[in-house]
Scaffold this motif. Structure first.
Motif, mmCIF file in Angstrom:
data_model
loop_
_atom_site.group_PDB
_atom_site.id
_atom_site.type_symbol
_atom_site.label_atom_id
_atom_site.label_comp_id
_atom_site.label_asym_id
_atom_site.label_seq_id
_atom_site.Cartn_x
_atom_site.Cartn_y
_atom_site.Cartn_z
ATOM 1 N N VAL A 1 0.906 -1.148 0.079
ATOM 2 C CA VAL A 1 -0.033 0.015 -0.141
ATOM 3 C C VAL A 1 0.833 1.311 0.003
ATOM 4 N N GLU A 2 1.947 1.251 0.642
ATOM 5 C CA GLU A 2 2.902 2.502 0.941
ATOM 6 C C GLU A 2 3.628 2.545 -0.477
ATOM 7 N N THR A 3 3.856 1.514 -0.988
ATOM 8 C CA THR A 3 4.565 1.580 -2.456
ATOM 9 C C THR A 3 3.805 2.047 -3.420
ATOM 10 N N THR A 4 2.394 1.626 -3.350
ATOM 11 C CA THR A 4 1.380 2.130 -4.337
ATOM 12 C C THR A 4 1.225 3.741 -4.243
ATOM 13 N N ASN A 5 1.196 4.177 -3.074
ATOM 14 C CA ASN A 5 1.021 5.716 -2.729
ATOM 15 C C ASN A 5 1.966 6.286 -3.227
ATOM 16 N N ASP B 1 1.825 6.492 -7.012
ATOM 17 C CA ASP B 1 0.658 7.606 -7.386
ATOM 18 C C ASP B 1 1.148 8.930 -7.451
ATOM 19 N N ASN B 2 2.045 8.988 -6.093
ATOM 20 C CA ASN B 2 2.290 10.790 -6.026
ATOM 21 C C ASN B 2 3.239 10.852 -7.132
ATOM 22 N N ALA B 3 4.430 10.095 -7.570
ATOM 23 C CA ALA B 3 5.157 10.197 -8.569
ATOM 24 C C ALA B 3 4.447 10.711 -9.768
ATOM 25 N N ALA C 1 1.302 11.552 -10.254
ATOM 26 C CA ALA C 1 0.510 12.893 -10.360
ATOM 27 C C ALA C 1 1.520 14.061 -10.652
ATOM 28 N N GLY C 2 2.882 14.029 -10.089
ATOM 29 C CA GLY C 2 3.875 14.844 -10.282
ATOM 30 C C GLY C 2 4.159 15.131 -11.875
ATOM 31 N N PHE C 3 4.225 14.043 -12.538
ATOM 32 C CA PHE C 3 4.556 13.970 -13.979
ATOM 33 C C PHE C 3 3.398 14.812 -14.548
ATOM 34 N N GLU C 4 2.287 14.424 -14.220
ATOM 35 C CA GLU C 4 1.000 14.885 -15.059
ATOM 36 C C GLU C 4 0.852 16.489 -14.897
ATOM 37 N N SER C 5 1.100 16.807 -13.907
ATOM 38 C CA SER C 5 1.302 18.451 -13.846
ATOM 39 C C SER C 5 2.131 19.249 -14.388
#
Length: 56
Positions: free
Chosen positions: A41-45, A48-50, A52-56
Motif C-alpha cells: 500500500v505504501e509503495t502504491t501511494n 501514485d504521487n510520482a 501525479a507529479g509528472f502529469e501536472s
C-alpha cells in the motif's frame, strides 16, 4: 485400552512440539502477509504521487 492410549497421549511430547512449530509458522505467516500488504500500500501511494507529479 483407552486408558493406555490416553496415558501415552499425555506423555507424548513429540506431538506437542509439532503443534508448537505449527503455531509459530502460522503466526510468522500472518505477520509476513501483514507486512507485505502494508508495504504494498505504501509503495502504491508513492508511485501514485510520482505519477501525479509528472502529469501536472
Amino acid at each position: 485400552m483407552v486408558a493406555t492410549f490416553l496415558k501415552r497421549l499425555k506423555t507424548d511430547m513429540i506431538g506437542a512440539s509439532s503443534v508448537e512449530y505449527g503455531l509459530l509458522i502460522g503466526l510468522m505467516t500472518i505477520l509476513l502477509i501483514a507486512g507485505i500488504s502494508a508495504l504494498g500500500v505504501e509503495t502504491t501511494n508513492h508511485f501514485d504521487n510520482a505519477q501525479a507529479g509528472f502529469e501536472s
